[in-house]
Design a protein around this motif. Structure first.
Motif, PDB file in Angstrom:
ATOM      1  N   GLY A 270      20.316  37.178   0.072  1.00 45.95           N
ATOM      2  CA  GLY A 270      19.275  38.101  -0.349  1.00 45.95           C
ATOM      3  C   GLY A 270      18.043  37.381  -0.853  1.00 45.95           C
ATOM      4  N   THR A 271      17.167  38.157  -1.472  1.00 47.50           N
ATOM      5  CA  THR A 271      15.882  37.665  -1.952  1.00 47.50           C
ATOM      6  C   THR A 271      15.761  37.923  -3.446  1.00 47.50           C
ATOM      7  N   ALA A 272      15.252  36.923  -4.170  1.00 47.05           N
ATOM      8  CA  ALA A 272      15.015  37.046  -5.615  1.00 47.05           C
ATOM      9  C   ALA A 272      13.515  37.159  -5.864  1.00 47.05           C
ATOM     10  N   ILE A 273      13.143  38.003  -6.832  1.00 46.26           N
ATOM     11  CA  ILE A 273      11.724  38.248  -7.109  1.00 46.26           C
ATOM     12  C   ILE A 273      11.460  38.264  -8.614  1.00 46.26           C
ATOM     13  N   HIS A 274      10.191  38.023  -8.993  1.00 45.53           N
ATOM     14  CA  HIS A 274       9.733  38.115 -10.380  1.00 45.53           C
ATOM     15  C   HIS A 274       8.622  39.158 -10.471  1.00 45.53           C
ATOM     16  N   TRP A 275       8.175  39.452 -11.685  1.00 42.19           N
ATOM     17  CA  TRP A 275       7.199  40.537 -11.866  1.00 42.19           C
ATOM     18  C   TRP A 275       5.812  40.066 -12.318  1.00 42.19           C
ATOM     19  N   TYR A 276       5.550  38.757 -12.405  1.00 39.88           N
ATOM     20  CA  TYR A 276       4.359  38.264 -13.103  1.00 39.88           C
ATOM     21  C   TYR A 276       3.044  38.444 -12.344  1.00 39.88           C
ATOM     22  N   GLU A 277       3.104  39.074 -11.186  1.00 36.66           N
ATOM     23  CA  GLU A 277       1.878  39.293 -10.407  1.00 36.66           C
ATOM     24  C   GLU A 277       0.960  40.318 -11.056  1.00 36.66           C
ATOM     25  N   SER A 278       1.548  41.199 -11.877  1.00 38.33           N
ATOM     26  CA  SER A 278       0.735  42.266 -12.465  1.00 38.33           C
ATOM     27  C   SER A 278       1.436  42.867 -13.673  1.00 38.33           C
ATOM     28  N   THR A 279       0.661  43.413 -14.600  1.00 36.31           N
ATOM     29  CA  THR A 279       1.249  44.084 -15.761  1.00 36.31           C
ATOM     30  C   THR A 279       1.545  45.558 -15.499  1.00 36.31           C
ATOM     31  N   TYR A 280       1.108  46.094 -14.360  1.00 36.66           N
ATOM     32  CA  TYR A 280       1.354  47.512 -14.086  1.00 36.66           C
ATOM     33  C   TYR A 280       1.828  47.809 -12.671  1.00 36.66           C
ATOM     34  N   ASP A 281       1.445  46.979 -11.692  1.00 38.35           N
ATOM     35  CA  ASP A 281       1.769  47.244 -10.293  1.00 38.35           C
ATOM     36  C   ASP A 281       3.125  46.630  -9.962  1.00 38.35           C
ATOM     37  N   TYR A 282       4.061  47.445  -9.459  1.00 36.15           N
ATOM     38  CA  TYR A 282       5.372  46.901  -9.095  1.00 36.15           C
ATOM     39  C   TYR A 282       5.476  46.621  -7.586  1.00 36.15           C
ATOM     40  N   PHE A 283       4.380  46.734  -6.864  1.00 34.75           N
ATOM     41  CA  PHE A 283       4.266  46.342  -5.457  1.00 34.75           C
ATOM     42  C   PHE A 283       5.303  47.025  -4.553  1.00 34.75           C
ATOM     43  N   PRO A 284       5.301  48.371  -4.535  1.00 28.24           N
ATOM     44  CA  PRO A 284       6.289  49.088  -3.724  1.00 28.24           C
ATOM     45  C   PRO A 284       6.237  48.744  -2.242  1.00 28.24           C
ATOM     46  N   GLU A 285       5.045  48.518  -1.700  1.00 30.00           N
ATOM     47  CA  GLU A 285       4.948  48.205  -0.270  1.00 30.00           C
ATOM     48  C   GLU A 285       5.615  46.877   0.050  1.00 30.00           C
ATOM     49  N   ASP A 286       5.451  45.903  -0.828  1.00 33.77           N
ATOM     50  CA  ASP A 286       6.090  44.601  -0.605  1.00 33.77           C
ATOM     51  C   ASP A 286       7.609  44.713  -0.715  1.00 33.77           C
ATOM     52  N   LEU A 287       8.074  45.509  -1.683  1.00 34.14           N
ATOM     53  CA  LEU A 287       9.518  45.705  -1.838  1.00 34.14           C
ATOM     54  C   LEU A 287      10.091  46.424  -0.617  1.00 34.14           C
ATOM     55  N   GLN A 288       9.380  47.433  -0.144  1.00 36.07           N
ATOM     56  CA  GLN A 288       9.829  48.149   1.054  1.00 36.07           C
ATOM     57  C   GLN A 288       9.872  47.214   2.264  1.00 36.07           C
ATOM     58  N   TYR A 289       8.873  46.351   2.363  1.00 40.36           N
ATOM     59  CA  TYR A 289       8.817  45.406   3.484  1.00 40.36           C
ATOM     60  C   TYR A 289      10.018  44.470   3.451  1.00 40.36           C
ATOM     61  N   ALA A 290      10.308  43.938   2.265  1.00 36.90           N
ATOM     62  CA  ALA A 290      11.431  43.006   2.125  1.00 36.90           C
ATOM     63  C   ALA A 290      12.747  43.687   2.471  1.00 36.90           C
ATOM     64  N   HIS A 291      12.910  44.934   2.047  1.00 38.91           N
ATOM     65  CA  HIS A 291      14.137  45.661   2.363  1.00 38.91           C
ATOM     66  C   HIS A 291      14.271  45.883   3.871  1.00 38.91           C
ATOM     67  N   LYS A 292      13.198  46.325   4.501  1.00 36.73           N
ATOM     68  CA  LYS A 292      13.261  46.616   5.941  1.00 36.73           C
ATOM     69  C   LYS A 292      13.515  45.355   6.766  1.00 36.73           C
ATOM     70  N   LYS A 293      13.039  44.225   6.263  1.00 40.17           N
ATOM     71  CA  LYS A 293      13.251  42.958   6.971  1.00 40.17           C
ATOM     72  C   LYS A 293      14.725  42.571   6.976  1.00 40.17           C
ATOM     73  N   ALA A 294      15.425  42.910   5.890  1.00 45.83           N
ATOM     74  CA  ALA A 294      16.839  42.553   5.772  1.00 45.83           C
ATOM     75  C   ALA A 294      17.564  43.648   4.988  1.00 45.83           C
ATOM     76  N   PRO A 295      17.802  44.801   5.626  1.00 45.64           N
ATOM     77  CA  PRO A 295      18.325  45.962   4.889  1.00 45.64           C
ATOM     78  C   PRO A 295      19.725  45.775   4.313  1.00 45.64           C
ATOM     79  N   ASN A 296      20.471  44.807   4.823  1.00 46.52           N
ATOM     80  CA  ASN A 296      21.830  44.585   4.321  1.00 46.52           C
ATOM     81  C   ASN A 296      21.929  43.432   3.331  1.00 46.52           C
ATOM     82  N   LYS A 297      20.772  42.906   2.908  1.00 46.51           N
ATOM     83  CA  LYS A 297      20.760  41.779   1.959  1.00 46.51           C
ATOM     84  C   LYS A 297      20.364  42.274   0.564  1.00 46.51           C
TER      85      LYS A 297
END
Length: 481
Positions: A270-297
């Motif tokens: 799977g993939t590990a992520i951190h949150w320090y890119e922003s104090t308010y934005d949780y980057f849903p599009e990036d999370l969705q992209y990562a899931h679709k790239k490897a939906p079983n990870k």
């Protein structure tokens, strides 16, 4: 003559933490009047299975526990891992030193010792290992541990230093062996490591503290051709390797490389992520992209904290006010400054965890569990905030509102819970819901606004009228029918 059958009310338990003073307090009085707004649960609409929620074992936290009275030390461990507490189920620790260590150290200090004959975890025996074992002793259900190195032994790198630099290709095999020996050494202590990341923050961190740079191609090569095969050959193929381990906005180029084909994907769990890119934005599009790239990870948040702040001692109100700043407030480039406004720490945690759970993230790990009034100890003086702050000189403990915010998720959303669908009519409320393995449903509602909100919670043909305080987080438990 016809009669209408009265609708059966929904049975619930409600717990609330609020700026007005509730601390995971059970709410027993519910409004009688019908609410205009609704939260409709859709249990047939299922998403990801939860791996766990929790925080991190660091040498800083562990050393502080060792300076407290046994009573306070036990109180903190129980609060995080006991049945009366947050029941943390997924945790992280560092492989050798990190910024939240007391000094720089490596398990393999001898230059040229490519077979790692002098490998030793002795540095962890005073603080880190005892803290993990204390947690294991009180955790009824147990917890998984993800372990991350901040760097390889310095002599394996092109700059021969703890900070910055790259792992030299001629030492890829030795670094893979380093992981295998670490797993063996911890297992000998009675501690099983569930997962690994190849390195914390492969982009580096401004060359401030322990770090080591990997490009997506380099890390994928290391995992595909060295680390994965080594663990498999040593009978450790069930240990989960999570790639990347840094901020979400950079995730696309990493998952594109990690999962580009079957060979590159094989050893990444799977993939590990951190949150320090922003104090308010949780980057849903990036999370969705990562899931679709490897939906079983796996897609796991492995680190987040209130950084670049000295904790406010015994001041609950601060944690609910937009007064906190992060590294980006001072240091982000002009094009990224908008991502780092002042923020309320509770809001940041609640928003991010709900945002993650609603966008395929299956695990969420906080950073340090315990820090002192300075936001350390930390050899680099990189001060941060933890959910529990202690004053070891006076043997005092402060459970901040962040602790209760974390517990709203970790205590009630258990491993193997399934995230389920939610429809709501009030866009200002953030909501996530999960069906636990025992059949109960946990609903977490966050009201960031300064007004009380009334709503009707609906499940199938049952409903109940509820209200959530101004600036509050609420967990609603619906027992198995």
């Amino acid at each position: 003559m016809s009669c209408t059958k009265k609708q059966e009310p929904l049975k619930v338990e409600v717990y609330e933490t609020s700026a007005s003073g509730n601390q995971l307090t059970q709410i027993t009085e519910f409004p009688l009047e019908e609410a205009v707004d609704t939260i409709q649960l859709l249990p047939e609409e299922t998403y990801q299975k939860i791996t766990g929620i929790g925080g991190s074992f660091t040498e800083s936290s562990a050393s502080l526990l060792n300076r407290l009275s046994k009573e306070n030390k036990d109180k903190i461990i129980e609060a995080y891992f006991g049945e009366s507490g947050a029941r943390y189920s997924l945790t992280r620790t560092h492989i050798a030193s990190c910024d939240f260590s007391l000094t720089n150290y490596t398990y393999a200090p001898d230059e040229g010792d490519t077979e790692l004959k002098n490998f030793s975890i002795d540095e962890d025996r005073d603080d880190l290992i005892p803290m993990i074992k204390d947690a294991m002793a009180v955790s009824k259900d147990g917890f998984n541990i993800v372990a991350s190195p901040w760097t390889s032994p310095p002599w394996m790198k092109d700059n021969k230093a703890y900070v910055g630099g790259k792992l030299l290709p001629e030492y890829y095999e030795s670094f893979a062996l380093y992981f295998s020996k670490y797993l063996d050494a911890y297992k000998a202590e009675g501690i099983d490591i569930w997962g690994l990341t190849p390195v914390n923050e492969p982009h580096g961190n401004g060359n401030n503290w322990e770090s080591m740079h990997f490009s997506p191609e380099e890390e994928t090569d290391f995992v595909q051709n060295h680390l994965g095969p080594k663990l498999e050959a040593d009978g450790k193929g069930d240990v989960k390797i999570l790639g990347y381990d840094q901020n979400r906005a950079g995730i696309k180029e990493w998952v594109d490389e990690m999962y580009k084909d079957e060979a590159s994907s094989k050893y990444f769990a799977g993939t590990a992520i951190h949150w320090y890119e922003s104090t308010y934005d949780y980057f849903p599009e990036d999370l969705q992209y990562a899931h679709k790239k490897a939906p079983n990870k796996y897609l796991i948040e492995t680190e987040g904290c209130v950084d670049s702040e000295i904790p406010k001692w015994q001041d609950d109100a601060w944690y609910w006010k937009k007064e906190a700043t992060d590294w980006g407030w001072d240091w982000a480039s002009e094009k990224d400054k908008h991502l780092h406004p002042k923020y309320a720490p509770v809001n940041r945690y609640a928003r991010d965890i709900i945002g993650c759970l609603n966008n395929w993230v299956d695990g969420w790990i906080d950073w340090n569990m315990v820090l002192d009034k300075q936001g350390g100890p930390n050899w680099f003086e990189n001060w941060c905030v933890a959910p529990v702050i202690v004053d070891p000189d006076n043997d005092e403990v402060y459970f901040t509102p962040i602790y209760y915010t974390m517990a709203h998720f970790s205590r009630y959303i258990r491993p193997n819970a399934m995230i389920i669908g939610v429809q709501k009519t009030d866009d200002s409320l953030m909501v996530t819901a999960a069906k636990n393995p025992d059949g109960s449903i946990a609903v977490v509602v966050f009201n960031e606004e300064a007004v009380v909100k009334n709503f009707s919670l609906k499940l199938n043909n049952k409903h109940i009228n509820l209200k959530i305080d101004a600036q509050a987080i609420q967990t609603i438990i619906i027992p198995k029918a």
